[in-house]
Design a protein around this motif. Structure first.
Motif, PDB file in Angstrom:
ATOM      1  N   GLY A  93       0.738  -1.234   0.103  1.00 11.42           N
ATOM      2  CA  GLY A  93      -0.139  -0.188   0.049  1.00 11.42           C
ATOM      3  C   GLY A  93       0.889   1.145  -0.045  1.00 11.42           C
ATOM      4  O   GLY A  93       0.438   2.306  -0.086  1.00 11.42           O
ATOM      5  N   GLY A  94       2.290   1.019   0.002  1.00 10.40           N
ATOM      6  CA  GLY A  94       2.929   2.291   0.082  1.00 10.40           C
ATOM      7  C   GLY A  94       3.357   2.783  -1.315  1.00 10.40           C
ATOM      8  O   GLY A  94       3.129   2.324  -2.230  1.00 10.40           O
ATOM      9  N   ASP A  95       4.691   3.596  -1.323  1.00 13.21           N
ATOM     10  CA  ASP A  95       5.323   3.737  -2.549  1.00 13.21           C
ATOM     11  C   ASP A  95       6.633   4.358  -2.224  1.00 13.21           C
ATOM     12  O   ASP A  95       6.952   4.323  -0.878  1.00 13.21           O
ATOM     13  N   CYS A  96       7.317   5.003  -3.264  1.00 12.30           N
ATOM     14  CA  CYS A  96       8.574   5.668  -2.767  1.00 12.30           C
ATOM     15  C   CYS A  96       8.632   6.489  -1.673  1.00 12.30           C
ATOM     16  O   CYS A  96       9.396   6.724  -0.543  1.00 12.30           O
ATOM     17  N   ASN A  97       7.334   7.298  -1.304  1.00  9.49           N
ATOM     18  CA  ASN A  97       7.414   8.420  -0.354  1.00  9.49           C
ATOM     19  C   ASN A  97       7.577   7.840   1.040  1.00  9.49           C
ATOM     20  O   ASN A  97       8.093   8.399   1.977  1.00  9.49           O
ATOM     21  N   GLN A  98       7.266   6.536   1.357  1.00  7.23           N
ATOM     22  CA  GLN A  98       7.201   5.841   2.603  1.00  7.23           C
ATOM     23  C   GLN A  98       8.710   5.581   2.848  1.00  7.23           C
ATOM     24  O   GLN A  98       9.073   6.088   4.249  1.00  7.23           O
ATOM     25  N   ILE A  99       9.379   5.547   2.019  1.00  4.77           N
ATOM     26  CA  ILE A  99      10.966   5.124   2.403  1.00  4.77           C
ATOM     27  C   ILE A  99      11.569   6.533   2.675  1.00  4.77           C
ATOM     28  O   ILE A  99      12.345   6.771   3.555  1.00  4.77           O
ATOM     29  N   LYS A 100      11.055   7.454   1.777  1.00  9.22           N
ATOM     30  CA  LYS A 100      11.687   8.980   1.895  1.00  9.22           C
ATOM     31  C   LYS A 100      11.565   9.402   3.042  1.00  9.22           C
ATOM     32  O   LYS A 100      12.226  10.279   3.890  1.00  9.22           O
ATOM     33  N   LYS A 101      10.124   9.153   3.608  1.00 11.78           N
ATOM     34  CA  LYS A 101       9.627   9.814   5.089  1.00 11.78           C
ATOM     35  C   LYS A 101      10.425   8.993   6.172  1.00 11.78           C
ATOM     36  O   LYS A 101      10.704   9.461   7.469  1.00 11.78           O
ATOM     37  N   ALA A 102      10.998   7.629   6.018  1.00 10.80           N
ATOM     38  CA  ALA A 102      11.403   6.817   6.958  1.00 10.80           C
ATOM     39  C   ALA A 102      12.944   6.909   7.110  1.00 10.80           C
ATOM     40  O   ALA A 102      13.454   6.598   8.309  1.00 10.80           O
ATOM     41  N   TYR A 103      13.486   6.989   5.911  1.00 14.10           N
ATOM     42  CA  TYR A 103      14.929   6.699   5.962  1.00 14.10           C
ATOM     43  C   TYR A 103      15.786   8.020   5.713  1.00 14.10           C
ATOM     44  O   TYR A 103      15.575   8.804   4.853  1.00 14.10           O
ATOM     45  N   ASN A 104      16.692   8.293   6.765  1.00 12.50           N
ATOM     46  CA  ASN A 104      17.811   9.345   6.567  1.00 12.50           C
ATOM     47  C   ASN A 104      18.964   8.923   5.869  1.00 12.50           C
ATOM     48  O   ASN A 104      19.907   8.016   6.314  1.00 12.50           O
ATOM     49  N   GLN A 105      18.960   9.174   4.725  1.00  8.53           N
ATOM     50  CA  GLN A 105      19.990   8.815   3.612  1.00  8.53           C
ATOM     51  C   GLN A 105      21.743   9.016   4.080  1.00  8.53           C
ATOM     52  O   GLN A 105      21.958  10.171   4.336  1.00  8.53           O
ATOM     53  N   MET A 106      22.362   8.140   3.927  1.00  7.30           N
ATOM     54  CA  MET A 106      23.924   8.034   4.201  1.00  7.30           C
ATOM     55  C   MET A 106      24.481   8.956   3.076  1.00  7.30           C
ATOM     56  O   MET A 106      24.123   8.847   1.887  1.00  7.30           O
ATOM     57  N   GLU A 107      25.488   9.664   3.546  1.00  8.27           N
ATOM     58  CA  GLU A 107      26.771  10.068   2.438  1.00  8.27           C
ATOM     59  C   GLU A 107      27.261   8.608   1.723  1.00  8.27           C
ATOM     60  O   GLU A 107      27.198   7.943   2.195  1.00  8.27           O
ATOM     61  N   ASN A 108      27.419   8.993   0.475  1.00  8.51           N
ATOM     62  CA  ASN A 108      28.187   8.184  -0.147  1.00  8.51           C
ATOM     63  C   ASN A 108      27.250   6.574  -0.525  1.00  8.51           C
ATOM     64  O   ASN A 108      27.783   5.691  -0.953  1.00  8.51           O
ATOM     65  N   ILE A 109      25.953   6.965  -0.558  1.00  6.16           N
ATOM     66  CA  ILE A 109      25.004   5.866  -0.739  1.00  6.16           C
ATOM     67  C   ILE A 109      24.019   6.308  -1.924  1.00  6.16           C
ATOM     68  O   ILE A 109      23.492   7.541  -1.579  1.00  6.16           O
ATOM     69  N   GLN A 110      23.841   5.735  -2.888  1.00  4.16           N
ATOM     70  CA  GLN A 110      22.781   6.028  -3.970  1.00  4.16           C
ATOM     71  C   GLN A 110      21.788   5.396  -3.714  1.00  4.16           C
ATOM     72  O   GLN A 110      21.670   4.096  -3.761  1.00  4.16           O
ATOM     73  N   LEU A 111      20.815   6.174  -3.311  1.00  2.00           N
ATOM     74  CA  LEU A 111      19.424   5.561  -2.747  1.00  2.00           C
ATOM     75  C   LEU A 111      18.388   5.372  -4.073  1.00  2.00           C
ATOM     76  O   LEU A 111      18.369   6.334  -4.908  1.00  2.00           O
ATOM     77  N   ILE A 112      17.971   3.990  -4.330  1.00  2.00           N
ATOM     78  CA  ILE A 112      17.223   3.812  -5.516  1.00  2.00           C
ATOM     79  C   ILE A 112      15.850   3.173  -4.842  1.00  2.00           C
ATOM     80  O   ILE A 112      15.784   2.252  -4.108  1.00  2.00           O
ATOM     81  N   LEU A 113      14.723   3.913  -5.256  1.00  2.00           N
ATOM     82  CA  LEU A 113      13.585   3.684  -4.779  1.00  2.00           C
ATOM     83  C   LEU A 113      12.641   3.215  -6.129  1.00  2.00           C
ATOM     84  O   LEU A 113      12.955   3.827  -7.231  1.00  2.00           O
ATOM     85  N   ILE A 114      11.554   2.310  -5.647  1.00  2.00           N
ATOM     86  CA  ILE A 114      10.762   1.991  -6.771  1.00  2.00           C
ATOM     87  C   ILE A 114       9.456   1.842  -6.268  1.00  2.00           C
ATOM     88  O   ILE A 114       9.244   1.362  -5.310  1.00  2.00           O
ATOM     89  N   ASP A 115       8.582   2.380  -7.007  1.00  2.00           N
ATOM     90  CA  ASP A 115       6.965   1.926  -6.939  1.00  2.00           C
ATOM     91  C   ASP A 115       6.844   0.620  -7.144  1.00  2.00           C
ATOM     92  O   ASP A 115       6.691   0.616  -8.601  1.00  2.00           O
ATOM     93  N   GLN A 116       6.555  -0.384  -6.431  1.00  2.00           N
ATOM     94  CA  GLN A 116       6.399  -1.448  -6.934  1.00  2.00           C
ATOM     95  C   GLN A 116       5.132  -1.668  -7.708  1.00  2.00           C
ATOM     96  O   GLN A 116       4.272  -1.001  -7.443  1.00  2.00           O
ATOM     97  N   ARG A 117       4.798  -2.923  -8.519  1.00  2.00           N
ATOM     98  CA  ARG A 117       3.721  -2.977  -9.044  1.00  2.00           C
ATOM     99  C   ARG A 117       2.383  -3.012  -8.607  1.00  2.00           C
ATOM    100  O   ARG A 117       2.459  -3.493  -7.525  1.00  2.00           O
ATOM    101  N   GLY A 118       1.503  -2.185  -9.117  1.00  2.21           N
ATOM    102  CA  GLY A 118       0.322  -2.077  -8.323  1.00  2.21           C
ATOM    103  C   GLY A 118       0.442  -1.230  -7.264  1.00  2.21           C
ATOM    104  O   GLY A 118      -0.634  -0.954  -6.408  1.00  2.21           O
TER     105      GLY A 118
END
Length: 265
Positions: free
Chosen positions: A29-54
């Motif tokens: 029931g979530g999407d990319c925004n769920q992760i952006k709200k929950a996770y504080n991205q580290m430096e030197n990390i490329q964060l890749i998010l995807i709205d999974q099928r459906g």
């Protein structure tokens, strides 16, 4: 808006930052925004998010709405982006997809992160299947939200699992959940692995996080994963029912420490 087509669906994705790739998958029931709200991205990390099928801005193919197809969507994305080695992790449904992916493509992984597991080697339990069935039935109705709020089941859920009840009600105000409501019965009735013995084949470093007071994500599931995955670390973090702020703080602490440890940062 970056999208790519694979396995009969069109999937939306986002890339944030530069560095070691980390594919972080949202829950049911979530999407990319769920992760952006929950996770504080580290430096030197490329964060890749995807709205999974459906979910979110992605489409669906109902004949292939299962954890295997969703994991294949991820391998297609890595090929599309020409990514060879990366971390993968997810919350709830995202953890199930990540686990399925790791069991079939672990040679691609630097590490595996499983947060609040909601499945292991079986569909959800009977009570949860009833909760999701009622939700799906009402999402498909024109006046479903009002009928759902009047039901005895949601009243009982509010007493037993207030955070779950709150999240279920939000689905009635989200177009992807209304449009792709069948996912709420198809995935709870699915399973990401065939049996627990396959977990012993995992050799990659694995982080497992769970919390108590959460009927959708039984803490016992995470403990079982830890028991069967040889190279795993397990931590219990604060429940969002008690403190959302502390839950997020501990969640980020363990995830970023795990990644740093694998990269020797």
């Amino acid at each position: 808006m970056p999208k790519y087509e694979t396995n009969g669906v069109t999937l939306y994705y986002e890339i944030h930052g530069e560095g070691v790739p980390f594919i972080f998958l949202h829950g049911l029931g979530g999407d990319c925004n769920q992760i952006k709200k929950a996770y504080n991205q580290m430096e030197n990390i490329q964060l890749i998010l995807i709205d999974q099928r459906g979910h979110g801005q992605s489409t669906v193919k109902w004949d292939d709405m299962n954890f295997y197809a969703m994991a294949d969507d991820i391998i297609s994305l890595t090929q599309y982006l020409a990514i060879d080695k990366f971390f993968i992790g997810g919350i709830s449904m995202g953890a199930a997809v990540s686990l399925n992916f790791a069991l079939r493509y672990q040679n691609k992984l630097l590490g595996l992160i499983l947060i609040r597991a909601a499945w292991i080697d079986q569909p959800m339990n009977e009570e949860l299947l009833q909760w999701f069935t009622l939700l799906e039935e009402n999402l498909s109705k024109e006046d479903g939200k009002r009928e759902y709020q009047k039901s005895q089941e949601i009243k009982e859920m509010k007493k037993k699992a207030p955070k779950t009840a709150e999240s279920f009600l939000r689905f009635f105000d989200e177009k992807p959940s209304l449009h792709y409501h069948k996912k709420f019965v198809m995935l709870p009735n699915s399973k990401p692995i065939e049996d627990l013995t396959v977990l012993r084949t995992l050799q990659i470093p694995t982080l497992i996080l769970s919390n108590d007071l959460d009927p959708i994500h039984p803490i016992e599931y995470s403990k079982i994963l830890h028991k069967h995955i040889k190279n795993s670390q397990y931590y219990q973090i604060e429940s969002k029912v008690i403190s959302e702020e502390l839950h997020k703080e501990q969640f980020n602490k363990y995830v970023n420490e795990f990644i740093s440890e694998q990269l020797n940062l």
